[in-house]
Motif scaffolding. Structure first.
Motif, mmCIF file in Angstrom:
data_model
loop_
_atom_site.group_PDB
_atom_site.id
_atom_site.type_symbol
_atom_site.label_atom_id
_atom_site.label_comp_id
_atom_site.label_asym_id
_atom_site.label_seq_id
_atom_site.Cartn_x
_atom_site.Cartn_y
_atom_site.Cartn_z
ATOM 1 N N PHE A 1 0.641 -1.523 -0.017
ATOM 2 C CA PHE A 1 -0.028 0.063 -0.070
ATOM 3 C C PHE A 1 0.966 1.470 -0.137
ATOM 4 C CE2 PHE A 1 -2.741 -3.224 1.837
ATOM 5 C CZ PHE A 1 -3.910 -2.848 1.126
ATOM 6 N N GLU A 2 2.010 1.316 0.931
ATOM 7 C CA GLU A 2 2.526 2.231 1.125
ATOM 8 C C GLU A 2 3.280 2.729 -0.332
ATOM 9 O OE1 GLU A 2 5.851 1.743 3.762
ATOM 10 O OE2 GLU A 2 6.591 3.860 3.947
ATOM 11 N N ASP A 3 3.994 1.794 -0.980
ATOM 12 C CA ASP A 3 4.454 1.904 -2.326
ATOM 13 C C ASP A 3 3.696 2.114 -3.329
ATOM 14 O OD1 ASP A 3 6.681 1.772 -0.523
ATOM 15 O OD2 ASP A 3 7.203 -0.103 -1.211
ATOM 16 N N LEU A 4 2.407 1.954 -3.138
ATOM 17 C CA LEU A 4 1.474 2.339 -4.181
ATOM 18 C C LEU A 4 1.306 1.230 -5.284
ATOM 19 C CD1 LEU A 4 1.699 6.247 -4.892
ATOM 20 C CD2 LEU A 4 0.025 4.744 -3.349
ATOM 21 N N ARG A 5 1.844 0.080 -4.871
ATOM 22 C CA ARG A 5 1.601 -1.278 -5.828
ATOM 23 C C ARG A 5 0.212 -1.689 -5.670
ATOM 24 N NH1 ARG A 5 6.848 -2.246 -3.615
ATOM 25 N NH2 ARG A 5 5.965 -3.364 -1.601
ATOM 26 N N PRO B 1 -3.544 -0.209 -6.221
ATOM 27 C CA PRO B 1 -3.887 1.007 -6.784
ATOM 28 C C PRO B 1 -4.706 1.958 -5.835
ATOM 29 C CG PRO B 1 -4.920 -0.794 -7.719
ATOM 30 C CD PRO B 1 -3.820 -1.415 -7.033
ATOM 31 N N ASP B 2 -4.782 3.165 -5.613
ATOM 32 C CA ASP B 2 -5.303 3.787 -4.410
ATOM 33 C C ASP B 2 -6.630 4.260 -5.022
ATOM 34 O OD1 ASP B 2 -6.048 5.125 -2.154
ATOM 35 O OD2 ASP B 2 -5.353 6.929 -2.968
ATOM 36 N N GLY C 1 -5.942 8.617 -1.202
ATOM 37 C CA GLY C 1 -4.818 8.493 -0.310
ATOM 38 C C GLY C 1 -4.947 7.815 1.079
ATOM 39 N N PRO D 1 -2.770 4.051 1.618
ATOM 40 C CA PRO D 1 -1.326 4.551 1.510
ATOM 41 C C PRO D 1 -0.730 5.394 2.472
ATOM 42 C CG PRO D 1 -2.386 5.119 -0.629
ATOM 43 C CD PRO D 1 -3.438 4.566 0.214
ATOM 44 N N SER D 2 -1.649 6.645 2.930
ATOM 45 C CA SER D 2 -1.200 7.267 4.142
ATOM 46 C C SER D 2 -1.072 6.626 5.038
ATOM 47 C CB SER D 2 -2.043 8.388 3.892
ATOM 48 O OG SER D 2 -1.942 9.211 5.131
ATOM 49 N N ARG E 1 1.689 3.846 5.530
ATOM 50 C CA ARG E 1 3.149 4.543 5.679
ATOM 51 C C ARG E 1 3.495 4.728 7.370
ATOM 52 N NH1 ARG E 1 2.200 8.682 2.437
ATOM 53 N NH2 ARG E 1 2.277 7.233 0.644
#
Lengths: 799, 276
Positions: B81-85, B87-88, B92, B95-96, B99
């Motif tokens: 999620f953090e590295d956007l593998r 899809p968001d 945000g 992923p946010s 992190r």
């Protein structure tokens, strides 16, 4: 002295650490890295109860051969660390418990298997039969007449009571009298590497060889020999790389004795590697102090007197070699700190409780003492309406008083304490901070500034410790220096580095005198077989004592080398000099390497009258006066307190320290950073709680919080350099200082921030919950002229 | 601190994993990232006969894209999620929050399915997923079922997992362009477990307003219709702190200091989102 290579590497040079080449590449060798053929692993059965009669230990038949209990340990003596102080009651710490257990985690049986996991399987099969007793978990309650007793034969729970009164009566009429209850939480030392031991019997050498990460291999040997009934020649202690000690690795553990005993019988190597749960719950406690302290002062901030009753929770047993009374009795002698005042009274109690023994952690009693006295100095400032640093400047010992014998007869060797504080204050914008406090912060937080200043007695020797009468009294610190046939050097010392960088700094000392490149100088330490006796690394003593010994030995070696060199130069010994690694006469020079080559490999060229000691010296060293060096520092913390969440952020941290001559300033900076991290841990995070039955409530780092990289700010450091008058080069011990002052500085800053609520936090760690409780208990809204930023944010629930 | 002796299996598909965990004669534990199970094994808090490692099952690492939701395999890591593998679809939010989970080393291995099933009240996923309206899908002997994240968690360290069942995926709705979210957690240090969490999501286009108070003693308090509490998202959001305090107390949080920090966390989640 001029440097041959052009690059400074003597005393005062910030050369990179030699030991880092292996440590930073992951090539260090710690106890847990040691592999030996046939080695077996140990797990211990430990007491699940804090206080109970041990009625039985049932070992299933199928594992009996692999389990050792107290009944097996014939002729093994308990650990007994006495003190010669009047009234001290000694305890016997059993190697394996019998009859009674007095702390959770106390050893009951030792289980041996091919792997640690299997040893734990066996440990889980051992059944214990207890009659539980009421636990003594609160050191203040432990003094009550109806308290349960740990050591029944004593009649109470007091290891030692001390009392000193210097003219307290004349302070009692002071216009300001402030009394507080101040305390520091029990902590765990938490070096990165825990304890560990590998032991085997060497038939050829008729020796028990025991690897253990130790700050004091020779003391471990002495203590182990006494418990196991061996001659000391029959024991070799090897302390390999040590991943931090902080005092924990200065202690003789019952685990060491168990493994030593077993290794003598079993015919194979055996090892125990402490895990983190054992470390936190059973082994490494420190710091728990309580002060009922009253200060007397005049309205102008002049300190008239200090009156204190201090308790230290010493745990269940007196640990070897420092004893159970080191901390509390030290409180009495060092509570006055760097202040000059006329009246003092202090009563101390070293209390026995059902917790693991208290051990001397970096700073020992100084961290608690500094917290107590420095919080009181700020309380005086508030009472007098003065800035806290002004109150301190009024009372600090002044440079023109040096050397100064304070009210408890501590001999301050040198220093300018007011200047350290002035420099620290010059590094911060106090009026700016006061103005910001009046304005209020845009985010609703409250900022505060706090200071602390302390002195750190280091390298105190025979004259100080003889009076304590503990199993170890430091005397002349010895070093061996030996030239190798190729002109290199070996240094041998009995102290041991557990992070102090001595593999770098002691070669710097030898280089300073002999001019040999530090890359050609090797430090041999951490092995009783190869090094002279020493009480080891503790009390901020190695730079002064081992460094002094290396300097003394280097000078002796220089004389010997000059003798040979003069002959080779056909000059008189008194007409040559040692310059940059060469012996020089009016007509020529000869290098130390050539001199070494002559002594070892071309002895036919030596004169008949040569000094037959050759190029090797063992010699003892003591400073001119052994009452200790006094380093000191002023710390200034600026914090922001979130009055809604209770969070504390350190915004700025300034340290001005004076360690006398610094052998390697970079190494000292590192010591200060590390100490600061631990001090922040004490101030804000670390707490080993126990419930009423004596159960430790933290068994992992999820429960026991240590500060991490994001919790430790980069401090702004400034060095002063007042040379110590009694030591080689003017060096002072400074290794512990970073951990002493932060709780007081941060505590004062937090109290400054919360001043509008009229509350003070007086207990470490200053957790968010304690902050919020204090604000709640204040029972009032913010006072004064600050903008009510917090209320503007709709913080109606704050009462 | 070493585990008991156990057997280890690493099946290649969900059917294989379900067969292994259906063994009623033995204690079986499913292992995904092992960031919580690992320490529990070492401390012998769990003493399984068999550990079934599901990280070798490709379909559990996939992300499926639907019309109004995405479906995330149980073994997708926090770092994914953090590295956007992944899809968001949450503007945000995921992923946010990812992190800020523990430390990077934990995020590299720790999985979304494992975290939710471990059901630690102070973990991040449960609180943010409850805010955005996430669901979990379970497979077991009786087939498949899908439940809201907040209903899946029954209490501290307790998930609604029937014998033989395993979590296979997490479904996250696609938020509208006007949706807003916020998340605030209070930790004593970086990477430490949270002591108070506030999170919310408003999506006026879809008529959703949800608020969550997390890091409680047990399940998070999920306010599925939070319009009165925080607003509907059509105008500026504002927390009714008094109402929040009452609601949190009604959920069972008795200690006023705890209520203060939890309500403040929710309010800060909203304040931080204003400009988002």
């Amino acid at each position: 002295m001029a440097e041959k290579s052009g690059k400074a590497q003597g005393v005062g040079a910030s050369v990179l650490r030699k030991e880092d080449d292996r440590l930073l590449r992951g090539r260090g060798q710690f106890v847990a890295d040691i592999r030996m053929a046939g080695m077996k692993d140990v797990a211990f059965v430990r007491s699940p109860l804090a206080h109970a009669r041990l009625k039985g230990v049932q070992v299933p038949e199928e594992v009996k051969a692999r389990v050792v209990t107290a009944a097996d340990l014939e002729a093994v003596k308990p650990i007994r660390a006495v003190s010669g102080l009047a009234g001290f009651k000694p305890s016997d710490q059993p190697v394996l418990a019998f009859e009674k257990v007095r702390q959770v985690g106390e050893l009951i049986a030792m289980c041996v298997a091919d792997t640690r996991a299997e040893a734990e399987d066996i440990a889980a099969m051992v059944e214990l039969d207890f009659e539980e007793l009421p636990a003594v978990h609160d050191m203040l309650a432990a003094r009550k007449p109806d308290s349960a007793l740990l050591h029944e034969e004593w009649g109470d729970n007091v290891f030692l009571e001390t009392f000193v009164d210097v003219n307290i009566d004349s302070a009692l009429d002071a216009p300001i009298k402030i009394r507080r209850q101040i305390s520091t939480a029990r902590q765990s030392m938490a070096p990165m590497e825990g304890r560990g031991t590998v032991a085997y019997w060497d038939n050829r050498m008729e020796q028990l060889v025991l690897y253990t990460g130790s700050q004091m291999p020779h003391i471990v040997r002495t203590g182990l020999a006494e418990c196991l009934g061996l001659q000391q020649r029959q024991i070799r202690i090897i302390s390999p790389d040590v991943g931090g000690g902080f005092g924990y690795k200065g202690i003789l553990l019952p685990e060491d004795i168990c493994l030593g005993w077993y290794a003598m019988k079993c015919g194979h190597p055996v090892r125990w590697i402490e895990d983190r749960r054992e470390h936190l719950t059973a082994g490494a406690n420190c710091r728990e102090h309580h002060y009922d302290i009253t200060v007397y002062a005049d309205r102008d901030g002049t300190l008239r007197g200090v009156d204190c009753v201090a308790h230290v929770d010493s745990g269940a047993y007196s640990s070897y070699p420092f004893s159970a009374c080191l901390e509390a009795a030290q409180v009495a002698s060092i509570l006055p700190g760097p202040y000059d005042f006329p009246s003092y009274r202090c009563r101390t109690y070293s209390m026995a409780t059902n917790k693991c023994p208290i051990l001397p952690y970096r700073g020992v009693a100084r961290t608690g003492v500094c917290y107590a006295i420095e919080l009181m100095m700020d309380a005086i400032a508030r009472e007098c309406g003065m800035e806290p640093h002004e109150v301190r400047l009024k009372n600090l010992v002044r440079p023109e008083q040096m050397p100064f014998d304070n009210i408890t007869k501590k001999h301050f060797d040198s220093g300018d304490y007011p200047e350290a504080l002035r420099r620290a204050m010059a590094a911060v914008d106090l009026p700016g901070i006061r103005e910001r406090q009046r304005q209020g912060e845009p985010d609703g937080r409250l900022i505060g500034i706090g200071h602390s200043i302390y002195c750190e007695q280091g390298a105190h020797g025979t004259s100080v410790y003889a009076g304590w009468g503990i199993p170890m009294v430091p005397g002349y610190e010895q070093a061996t220096i030996r030239m190798t046939p190729d002109g290199g050097l070996e240094l041998r010392i009995g102290a041991h580095s557990h992070g102090q960088s001595m593999e770098t700094t002691l070669p710097q000392v030898a280089h300073e005198i002999l001019g040999i490149d530090i890359d050609r100088i090797k430090l041999v330490h951490g092995d009783t077989e190869y090094t002279p006796y020493s009480t080891g690394s503790w009390g901020s003593r190695c730079a002064v004592m081992s460094g002094g010994a290396v300097a003394t030995a280097s000078r002796e070696l220089a004389k010997l080398a000059k003798g040979i060199g003069a002959h080779l130069l056909q000059a008189k010994a008194e007409d040559v000099e040692l310059v940059d690694g060469s012996v020089v006469s009016a007509s020529g020079s000869v290098t130390l390497a050539e001199i070494a080559h002559t002594w070892y490999r071309k002895p036919q060229h030596l004169p008949v009258s040569v000094d037959t000691r050759g190029l090797e010296v063992t010699i003892g060293h003591k400073p001119v006066r052994d009452s200790g060096t006094f380093s000191y520092a002023a710390h200034v913390a600026t914090v922001a307190v979130d009055p809604e969440m209770g969070d504390i952020e350190i915004l700025d941290y300034v340290i001005v320290e004076d360690g006398g001559k610094l052998i390697n300033p970079m190494v000292v900076d590192g010591q200060i950073y590390g100490g600061l991290a631990q001090g922040i841990g004490t101030a804000l995070y670390e707490e080993m709680n126990f419930d009423a039955s004596g159960q430790p409530l933290a068994s992992t780092f999820a429960d026991y919080l240590l500060p991490g990289p994001t919790e430790v700010p980069a401090p702004r450091l400034d060095h002063m350099e007042t040379l110590a008058p009694y030591t080689e080069f003017g060096v002072k011990g400074i290794g512990e200082g970073g951990a002493i002052a932060p709780p007081a500085a941060i505590g004062n800053a937090v109290n400054d921030a919360l001043r509008r609520y009229g509350v003070e936090l007086l207990h470490t760690p200053m957790t968010p919950h304690r902050v919020l409780e204090a604000i709640r208990d204040a029972g009032s809204r913010p006072q004064g002229n600050a903008r009510e930023a917090t209320q503007k944010q709709g913080q109606g629930e704050l009462v | 601190m070493k585990p008991v002796n156990f057997d280890y299996a690493r099946p290649g598909d969900v059917a294989g994993a379900l067969r292994l965990i259906s063994d009623e004669d033995h204690t079986v534990k499913i292992m995904a990232g092992s960031q919580s199970l690992g320490p529990m094994l070492n401390m012998r808090l769990v003493q399984p006969d068999l550990v079934v490692d599901i990280t070798g099952i490709a379909e559990l690492r996939d992300v499926g894209d639907g019309a109004d939701a995405i479906v995330i395999g149980a073994c997708v890591t926090h770092a994914d999620f953090e590295d956007l593998r992944v899809p968001d679809v949450t503007r945000g939010a995921l992923p946010s929050v990812a992190r800020g989970i523990a430390y990077r080393a934990v995020r590299n291995r720790g999985t979304i399915g494992g975290s939710i099933t471990h059901a630690d009240p102070s973990a991040d996923w449960i609180s943010i997923l409850a805010a955005v309206g996430g669901k979990v899908t379970l497979q077991g002997p009786a087939g498949s079922r899908t439940v809201a994240v907040e209903d899946y968690m029954l209490g501290a360290l307790e998930a609604d997992l029937q014998p033989g069942e395993m979590l296979v995926s997490v479904t996250v709705p696609k938020l509208s362009a006007s949706a807003r979210w916020g998340y605030y957690k209070s930790c004593r240090k970086t990477g430490e477990f949270a002591h108070a969490i506030g999170s919310f999501m408003v999506d006026p286009e879809r008529g959703v307003s949800r608020a969550v108070v997390g890091a409680t003693e047990s399940r998070p308090y999920v306010f599925k219709d939070a319009r009165k509490l925080i607003g509907d998202g059509k105008s500026d959001l504002r927390l009714d702190s008094k109402l929040a305090d009452e609601l949190v107390e009604a959920e069972g949080m008795a200690d006023p200091i705890n209520r203060q920090t939890h309500v403040a966390a929710l309010r800060r989640a909203i304040e931080r989102a204003q400009t988002a």
